[in-house]
Design a protein around this motif. Structure first.
Motif, PDB file in Angstrom:
ATOM      1  N   ASN A  53     -70.313  28.887 -15.994  1.00  0.00           N
ATOM      2  CA  ASN A  53     -70.916  28.074 -17.060  1.00  0.00           C
ATOM      3  C   ASN A  53     -70.824  28.797 -18.405  1.00  0.00           C
ATOM      4  O   ASN A  53     -70.596  28.209 -19.442  1.00  0.00           O
ATOM      5  CB  ASN A  53     -72.362  27.673 -16.723  1.00  0.00           C
ATOM      6  CG  ASN A  53     -73.340  28.825 -16.745  1.00  0.00           C
ATOM      7  OD1 ASN A  53     -72.957  29.993 -16.614  1.00  0.00           O
ATOM      8  ND2 ASN A  53     -74.611  28.516 -16.901  1.00  0.00           N
TER       9      ASN A  53
ATOM     10  N   CYS B 127     -80.834  12.487 -24.364  1.00  0.00           N
ATOM     11  CA  CYS B 127     -80.993  13.938 -24.347  1.00  0.00           C
ATOM     12  C   CYS B 127     -81.179  14.446 -25.765  1.00  0.00           C
ATOM     13  O   CYS B 127     -80.391  14.137 -26.655  1.00  0.00           O
ATOM     14  CB  CYS B 127     -79.759  14.587 -23.718  1.00  0.00           C
ATOM     15  SG  CYS B 127     -79.704  16.372 -23.894  1.00  0.00           S
ATOM     16  N   GLU B 134     -81.302  24.222 -19.698  1.00  0.00           N
ATOM     17  CA  GLU B 134     -80.328  25.315 -19.654  1.00  0.00           C
ATOM     18  C   GLU B 134     -81.023  26.663 -19.577  1.00  0.00           C
ATOM     19  O   GLU B 134     -80.622  27.553 -18.824  1.00  0.00           O
ATOM     20  CB  GLU B 134     -79.452  25.199 -20.920  1.00  0.00           C
ATOM     21  CG  GLU B 134     -78.238  26.101 -20.938  1.00  0.00           C
ATOM     22  CD  GLU B 134     -78.433  27.296 -21.841  1.00  0.00           C
ATOM     23  OE1 GLU B 134     -79.456  27.352 -22.564  1.00  0.00           O
ATOM     24  OE2 GLU B 134     -77.574  28.189 -21.805  1.00  0.00           O
ATOM     25  N   ILE B 146     -75.619  25.059 -15.385  1.00  0.00           N
ATOM     26  CA  ILE B 146     -75.376  24.184 -16.532  1.00  0.00           C
ATOM     27  C   ILE B 146     -75.262  25.001 -17.822  1.00  0.00           C
ATOM     28  O   ILE B 146     -75.684  26.152 -17.880  1.00  0.00           O
ATOM     29  CB  ILE B 146     -76.499  23.144 -16.698  1.00  0.00           C
ATOM     30  CG1 ILE B 146     -77.867  23.839 -16.774  1.00  0.00           C
ATOM     31  CG2 ILE B 146     -76.446  22.139 -15.565  1.00  0.00           C
ATOM     32  CD1 ILE B 146     -79.019  22.875 -16.946  1.00  0.00           C
ATOM     33  N   HIS B 156     -73.191  18.852 -26.116  1.00  0.00           N
ATOM     34  CA  HIS B 156     -73.947  18.187 -25.074  1.00  0.00           C
ATOM     35  C   HIS B 156     -74.183  19.214 -23.978  1.00  0.00           C
ATOM     36  O   HIS B 156     -73.772  20.363 -24.095  1.00  0.00           O
ATOM     37  CB  HIS B 156     -73.219  16.954 -24.532  1.00  0.00           C
ATOM     38  CG  HIS B 156     -71.857  17.244 -23.976  1.00  0.00           C
ATOM     39  ND1 HIS B 156     -70.746  17.432 -24.771  1.00  0.00           N
ATOM     40  CD2 HIS B 156     -71.420  17.372 -22.704  1.00  0.00           C
ATOM     41  CE1 HIS B 156     -69.694  17.670 -24.018  1.00  0.00           C
ATOM     42  NE2 HIS B 156     -70.071  17.642 -22.762  1.00  0.00           N
ATOM     43  N   SER B 158     -74.044  20.149 -19.843  1.00  0.00           N
ATOM     44  CA  SER B 158     -73.361  19.681 -18.642  1.00  0.00           C
ATOM     45  C   SER B 158     -73.027  20.850 -17.731  1.00  0.00           C
ATOM     46  O   SER B 158     -73.323  21.992 -18.035  1.00  0.00           O
ATOM     47  CB  SER B 158     -72.071  18.970 -19.076  1.00  0.00           C
ATOM     48  OG  SER B 158     -71.313  18.595 -17.964  1.00  0.00           O
ATOM     49  N   THR B 159     -72.375  20.523 -16.622  1.00  0.00           N
ATOM     50  CA  THR B 159     -71.835  21.562 -15.741  1.00  0.00           C
ATOM     51  C   THR B 159     -70.419  21.877 -16.201  1.00  0.00           C
ATOM     52  O   THR B 159     -69.824  21.091 -16.933  1.00  0.00           O
ATOM     53  CB  THR B 159     -71.759  21.038 -14.295  1.00  0.00           C
ATOM     54  OG1 THR B 159     -70.992  19.817 -14.309  1.00  0.00           O
ATOM     55  CG2 THR B 159     -73.134  20.762 -13.728  1.00  0.00           C
ATOM     56  N   GLU B 162     -67.725  19.200 -16.346  1.00  0.00           N
ATOM     57  CA  GLU B 162     -68.536  18.007 -16.071  1.00  0.00           C
ATOM     58  C   GLU B 162     -68.463  17.644 -14.589  1.00  0.00           C
ATOM     59  O   GLU B 162     -68.680  16.493 -14.207  1.00  0.00           O
ATOM     60  CB  GLU B 162     -68.033  16.788 -16.887  1.00  0.00           C
ATOM     61  CG  GLU B 162     -67.337  17.109 -18.188  1.00  0.00           C
ATOM     62  CD  GLU B 162     -68.288  17.392 -19.345  1.00  0.00           C
ATOM     63  OE1 GLU B 162     -69.373  16.807 -19.379  1.00  0.00           O
ATOM     64  OE2 GLU B 162     -67.941  18.210 -20.210  1.00  0.00           O
ATOM     65  N   SER B 165     -71.532  20.564  -9.512  1.00  0.00           N
ATOM     66  CA  SER B 165     -71.760  21.994  -9.618  1.00  0.00           C
ATOM     67  C   SER B 165     -71.633  22.683  -8.272  1.00  0.00           C
ATOM     68  O   SER B 165     -72.131  22.202  -7.260  1.00  0.00           O
ATOM     69  CB  SER B 165     -73.153  22.265 -10.176  1.00  0.00           C
ATOM     70  OG  SER B 165     -73.458  23.642 -10.072  1.00  0.00           O
ATOM     71  N   PHE B 196     -77.299  13.234 -13.674  1.00  0.00           N
ATOM     72  CA  PHE B 196     -77.043  13.734 -15.028  1.00  0.00           C
ATOM     73  C   PHE B 196     -76.045  14.878 -15.013  1.00  0.00           C
ATOM     74  O   PHE B 196     -75.332  15.115 -15.971  1.00  0.00           O
ATOM     75  CB  PHE B 196     -78.363  14.199 -15.660  1.00  0.00           C
ATOM     76  CG  PHE B 196     -78.294  14.386 -17.151  1.00  0.00           C
ATOM     77  CD1 PHE B 196     -78.506  15.632 -17.721  1.00  0.00           C
ATOM     78  CD2 PHE B 196     -78.030  13.313 -17.997  1.00  0.00           C
ATOM     79  CE1 PHE B 196     -78.461  15.794 -19.094  1.00  0.00           C
ATOM     80  CE2 PHE B 196     -77.976  13.483 -19.375  1.00  0.00           C
ATOM     81  CZ  PHE B 196     -78.197  14.726 -19.929  1.00  0.00           C
ATOM     82  N   TRP B 197     -76.004  15.587 -13.859  1.00  0.00           N
ATOM     83  CA  TRP B 197     -75.094  16.703 -13.732  1.00  0.00           C
ATOM     84  C   TRP B 197     -73.886  16.383 -12.861  1.00  0.00           C
ATOM     85  O   TRP B 197     -73.147  17.273 -12.460  1.00  0.00           O
ATOM     86  CB  TRP B 197     -75.822  17.916 -13.134  1.00  0.00           C
ATOM     87  CG  TRP B 197     -77.103  18.292 -13.824  1.00  0.00           C
ATOM     88  CD1 TRP B 197     -78.331  18.367 -13.251  1.00  0.00           C
ATOM     89  CD2 TRP B 197     -77.284  18.625 -15.209  1.00  0.00           C
ATOM     90  NE1 TRP B 197     -79.277  18.741 -14.173  1.00  0.00           N
ATOM     91  CE2 TRP B 197     -78.651  18.896 -15.391  1.00  0.00           C
ATOM     92  CE3 TRP B 197     -76.427  18.718 -16.307  1.00  0.00           C
ATOM     93  CZ2 TRP B 197     -79.196  19.256 -16.621  1.00  0.00           C
ATOM     94  CZ3 TRP B 197     -76.964  19.080 -17.532  1.00  0.00           C
ATOM     95  CH2 TRP B 197     -78.330  19.344 -17.674  1.00  0.00           C
ATOM     96  N   ASN B 198     -73.706  15.086 -12.519  1.00  0.00           N
ATOM     97  CA  ASN B 198     -72.605  14.698 -11.599  1.00  0.00           C
ATOM     98  C   ASN B 198     -72.641  15.518 -10.326  1.00  0.00           C
ATOM     99  O   ASN B 198     -71.604  15.856  -9.757  1.00  0.00           O
ATOM    100  CB  ASN B 198     -71.228  14.925 -12.278  1.00  0.00           C
ATOM    101  CG  ASN B 198     -71.011  13.982 -13.435  1.00  0.00           C
ATOM    102  OD1 ASN B 198     -71.532  12.861 -13.429  1.00  0.00           O
ATOM    103  ND2 ASN B 198     -70.285  14.414 -14.441  1.00  0.00           N
TER     104      ASN B 198
END
Lengths: 155, 255, 620
Positions: A53, B127, B134, B146, B156, B158-159, B162, B165, B196-198
């Motif tokens: 990340n 958001c 985070e 993230i 934005h 995200s992981t 995107e 994870s 939200f994080w797929n």
């Protein structure tokens, strides 16, 4: 896709003991491959201990890095103030129209990538574009087509 | 070392380095904020907690969550006209980005902000980029699932890529700290979905009754950090309670 | 090369180098700065090399050394070539001119008039570089040797007196004395804010902690500014020497130079300078036998303007995203890796050896009461003598733009000069007699900044300029704080609307509120100064905003939605050039008959105006 990971290993060794060397390593990878392939970043993560990340956050923050492969020719339009005042926006629009892409994008046939840069320092010959490291100055919208043709037809 | 600070006319002594926000809370003075959480390092992103700090004759706006009380003689105004004006403008900007977020609307109502003069540019968002999720994932839990992506208006959270994870443990701390509720977690058919994080995370089954009760990776992470807990962590809460009841009963019997 | 172990050995070397040089022997300086390079000076250099080699082989000529230098400053006239010791200045040199130069000038001692500078006002030819008004009207201190030394050869720097301040500082001055000298000189930071340099050094020296860092900010993100790049490209040792002296004064043993990624040549030259300085014992362990250790690392930027801000720069060196942090705790107390860190701009460091060599009073005698020394600018835009200039602080804008700059190119009316980059503002004609110094520029609503100075004429739309800077900043904002990120998005939207003819009366009040919140609530200087371009153009060019909003008119003829391209029937010869090139096929007309542009189809790209040889396309 085939990736020469030996180059990645060399880069990793170079930055192994560099405190804060992440950005330098990414720059070397970008220079070597023209972009940042995911496998290369994963190796970096595994070997140097940066979580993915963190690497992704840094890679997407800085404009120097591209996470997608770039075209054969990279065209950078200088949008510095001096060039702007001399009409750079019109040059950019003309290039966008000719190539059908916007800044940060690559043509479908992978011939050209387009970028915006802020001041290459050749203000005396503005508006200027940098194609593959070569500067073309004193541009007008009328000259754009010929330049793009020259590069398109070059091997 | 204790240092006095005066907030809205009232003085309190605090440990050197205490933030104005914390000092104010001890005086029951409420300074609004969105990106601050006691368990996390202050970030200073939302700008709502800005207050006027008078020091050496000069008044300047400072973020209360971060500004440390380091020297005597500083006076703080949390509701002066410049402070309120800035606060309202900042909130107005936030509402332009996130017109439908409940906590923002509540704050607007409290501040008397009834009209947002700015248009939403692009898609409205839920958001507010406060970064609490985070920070809790990276700084507190050390999971690093993230991150902030991109910069400026395109920023934005995200992981990486995107994508689903690989390291998320499904603990839900991110949802817990999120002030807007945009991070929703649903457990469906043995899997925890963090849309939200797929990301989806497998739920683990209780080793006794087979009920799926918690994300497997969460349990493994907890076990990794304290091996004594393995016994407890492989049981669902019901079986865990039953186990403890039995243990207490046996302990009582053996006396 | 054994490392120099004492000042005496350095002086011995210097004397030796100088003695090897024959002042009467001809040599040629060719500018290979980025500007001239872009105009093809590499090819000129190669051609000259070949031509000389041929003649050497034929025993026709003695050795004529070619020195490839960094930016010589007069970029407008590039590629530049100066023949020494005669100081003959040749401009716009092409590879095809080289043979003639060798025959006529080097061998024959005659000048070639078509390559010489001609004064546009008097039409007189000026042979010598020193006599050209562009150079004569400057005070070149930091740029003194830019056109004369090979930046990749440390011996050139030593030969012109380089590395004489270093032994003086290390062996005859105590750290506190050095700091006192810098304070007394009045040197103020050249990165833009103008903070007193000596005071910064003192704070850093006094900050608790054994490990301290010195950093050189070579990020130079202001679009249109290339002074820092030129200094590093042409004279990297001048910066390095300053850093070593500063490190010694502050008590630091590790330095960093942060160069923006778009400057590969600067990185290359600085890297070479570090190698050579190490080799000669002027950097690294036990410098010149003084017992002082100091090393420097090079970090490249990643293409982020915000990393020119000191806390973001530090974050970048640490390998993180360039997010600034609040400055409640100053960088001099807690900066890189939480250690006391002294960060200065390239030009600030380059001033240090001069001050040490010639003293604080000498430096303080240049400039004004509160702004000492010289100022470096990249003078660009609609100006005749585009280039790099160095002038004493206090010179007026008029003198700078008209005497040094040669006035407005295109012969049109001067409208404004923009200084301070995206954090600065536009200064109008009425204020041309303002002195160039920190306070005057700030009071006028702009700022000194790092040195980009962009001249604008009547064809520049000031609303468009405000929009341009706002778009730039919106793109470069790190996005952390709400006020900057969202505020710039909204400011840009309003300005865009005004430029597109959709402006409303309420926009002006809205812009003011936006400027207030971005300036008042933002975390770092990118945000707090972001409204300056808007505020200064509103202040001095409010009429243009009102014309755009109320009359839907762009007086400068720039904003596409508010202008039309028209063919002047009297001038049009019907040649058809525009018709053929129009991408929208918007032009119609018979051969030899005046052509017409269909306004419905016209996208205002400007190609027709470019290709018309009869000046028949006008913008209204």
């Amino acid at each position: 896709m085939e990736l020469d990971l030996t180059r990645v290993e060399e880069i990793i060794d170079k930055y192994r003991d560099e405190r804060g060397g992440l950005i330098g390593a990414l720059q070397d990878i970008q220079e070597s491959f023209g972009w940042l392939p995911q496998p290369a970043l994963r190796r970096l993560s595994e070997e140097l201990g940066y979580p993915m990340n963190r690497i992704y956050s840094v890679a997407t923050f800085y404009k120097a890095f591209s996470l997608t492969p770039r075209g054969r020719h990279v065209c950078k339009v200088c949008m510095g103030t001096a060039c702007h005042v001399r009409g750079a926006p019109r040059i950019l629009e003309e290039i966008e129209r000719q190539l059908g892409i916007g800044p940060g994008e690559t043509t479908a046939d992978k011939t050209f990538s387009l970028d915006i840069v802020n001041c290459v320092g050749a203000c005396a010959i503005g508006p200027v574009i940098d194609i593959d490291g070569e500067h073309k100055g004193n541009l007008t919208p009328g000259k754009v087509a010929a330049i793009l043709k020259e590069y398109r037809e070059a091997t | 070392m204790l240092i006095p600070v005066t907030i809205n006319g009232r003085t309190i002594e605090v440990e050197k380095g205490t933030s104005i926000l914390e000092a104010a809370r001890r005086l029951n003075i409420y300074i609004p904020s969105l990106c601050y959480h006691e368990a996390l390092a202050p970030y200073g992103a939302c700008r709502l907690c800005q207050v006027e700090v008078e020091s050496g004759g000069r008044k300047r706006l400072r973020t209360a969550c971060e500004y440390p009380v380091l020297r005597e003689g500083e006076t703080v105004y949390t509701d002066s006209e410049p402070v309120l004006r800035m606060r309202k403008l900042v909130l107005e900007l936030l509402l332009a980005r996130c017109p439908d977020v409940p906590i923002l609307r509540d704050m607007a109502a409290e501040m008397g902000l009834s009209q947002v003069r700015f248009e939403t540019v692009g898609e409205p968002s839920q958001c507010i980029l406060c970064g609490l999720c985070e920070r809790v994932c990276n700084e507190v839990l050390g999971i690093n699932a993230i991150c902030f992506v991109g910069r400026g208006a395109k920023r934005h959270i995200s992981t990486p890529y995107e994508a689903n994870s690989e390291v998320c443990i499904g603990c839900g701390a991110c949802a817990y700290v999120c002030p807007t509720g945009v991070i929703r977690i649903r457990d469906i058919d043995g899997r925890r979905h963090l849309r939200f994080w797929n990301t989806t995370v497998e739920l683990a089954s209780c080793r006794l009754c087979a009920e799926q009760f918690a994300p497997g990776p969460s349990l493994l992470t907890a076990q990794g950090r304290s091996s004594d807990l393995e016994d407890i962590l492989t049981l669902c809460p019901t079986c865990r309670a039953e186990r403890v009841r039995l243990q207490l009963a046996m302990a009582h019997k053996s006396k | 090369m054994t490392r120099l172990a004492s000042p005496a050995e350095l002086e011995q070397l210097r004397n030796y180098i100088v003695s090897q040089r024959r002042p009467d022997r001809q040599w040629v300086a060719i500018c290979l700065g980025t500007g001239c390079r872009a105009s093809g000076s590499e090819a000129v250099s190669a051609a000259l090399r070949n031509a000389l080699l041929e003649r050497r082989l034929a025993a026709q000529i003695d050795v004529v050394e070619i020195k490839e230098t960094g930016c010589q400053g007069f970029c407008e006239r590039g590629p530049l070539l100066v023949i020494h010791p005669q100081n003959i200045f040749y401009q716009h040199v092409k590879p095809d001119d080289v043979e003639e130069i060798v025959e006529e000038t080097l061998l024959g001692g005659r000048t070639i008039s078509r390559l010489l500078y001609r004064n546009p006002e008097s039409n007189e030819i000026v042979v010598k570089e020193h006599d050209i008004p562009f150079y004569r009207n400057q005070q070149r201190l930091l740029l003194a040797h830019s056109g004369e030394i090979d930046p990749t050869d440390i011996r050139d720097y030593i030969a012109v007196g380089g590395y004489s301040a270093l032994p003086k500082a290390l062996f005859t001055m105590r750290p506190d004395e050095i700091i006192d000298t810098i304070i007394q000189s009045g040197l103020r930071g050249r990165g833009g804010a103008g903070f007193p340099t000596g005071r910064k050094w003192r704070s850093c020296r006094n900050a608790p902690g054994d490990t301290k860092y010195v950093v050189c900010n070579a990020d130079e993100g202001d679009p249109g500014a290339y002074m820092d790049r030129s200094i590093i490209e042409s004279n990297p040792h001048s910066v390095l020497e300053g850093m070593i002296i500063g490190a010694y004064a502050i008590g630091s043993h590790q330095g960093y130079i942060y160069v923006r990624q778009e400057y590969p040549l600067a990185v290359k030259h600085f890297r070479r300078a570090l190698e050579q300085a190490e080799e000669y014992g002027l950097l690294g362990h036990n410098i010149l036998g003084s017992g002082f250790d100091f090393s420097v690392k090079i970090n490249r930027g990643g293409g982020a303007f915000v990393c020119g801000e000191s806390t973001a720069l530090v974050a970048s060196i640490e390998g993180k995203t360039g997010e600034p942090r609040a400055k409640h705790v100053h960088t001099v107390e807690s900066g890189l890796w939480d250690c006391p860190t002294n960060l200065n701009n390239v030009k600030t460091w380059a001033n240090v050896p001069h001050i040490i060599n010639r003293g604080a009073s000498w430096f303080a005698s240049i400039g004004t009461e509160n702004s000492k020394g010289t100022a470096l600018f990249s003078l660009v835009g609609k100006v005749n003598n585009t280039g790099l200039v160095e002038v004493p602080m206090g010179i007026t804008l008029r003198e700078l733009i008209f005497n040094v700059g040669g006035g407005v190119s295109s012969g049109k009316a001067f409208k404004a000069v923009q200084t301070g980059g995206p954090s600065g503002g536009c200064i109008p004609r009425d204020l041309l007699d303002l002195p160039v110094d920190f306070e005057s520029l700030t009071q006028a609503g702009s700022m000194m900044g790092s040195g980009g100075m962009i001249v604008m004429d009547q064809d520049t739309c000031m609303v468009d300029v405000a929009r341009y800077f706002t778009a730039f900043l919106m793109d470069e904002s790190c996005g952390k704080c709400v006020s900057c990120r969202e505020g710039l998005v909204q400011m840009h939207r309003v300005l865009q609307g005004i430029c597109e003819g959709k402006g409303r009366e309420s926009d002006l009040a809205l812009l003011q509120d936006l400027c207030d919140v971005v300036a008042g609530a933002s975390l770092c200087a990118l945000g707090t100064t972001a409204p300056n371009p808007v505020l200064s153009t509103l202040r001095y060019f409010g009429d243009e905003y009102r014309a755009h909003i109320h009359e839907k008119r762009c007086p400068a003829g720039v904003c596409k939605a508010l202008i039309t391209f028209q063919i002047i029937t009297d001038k049009c010869t019907g040649c058809g050039a525009c018709l053929r090139r129009c991408p929208q096929k918007a032009i119609t007309g018979e051969k030899k008959q005046p052509h017409v542009i269909d306004q419905q189809l016209c996208i205002k790209c400007g190609v027709c105006r470019d290709v018309c040889k009869f000046d028949a396309v006008q913008v209204i």
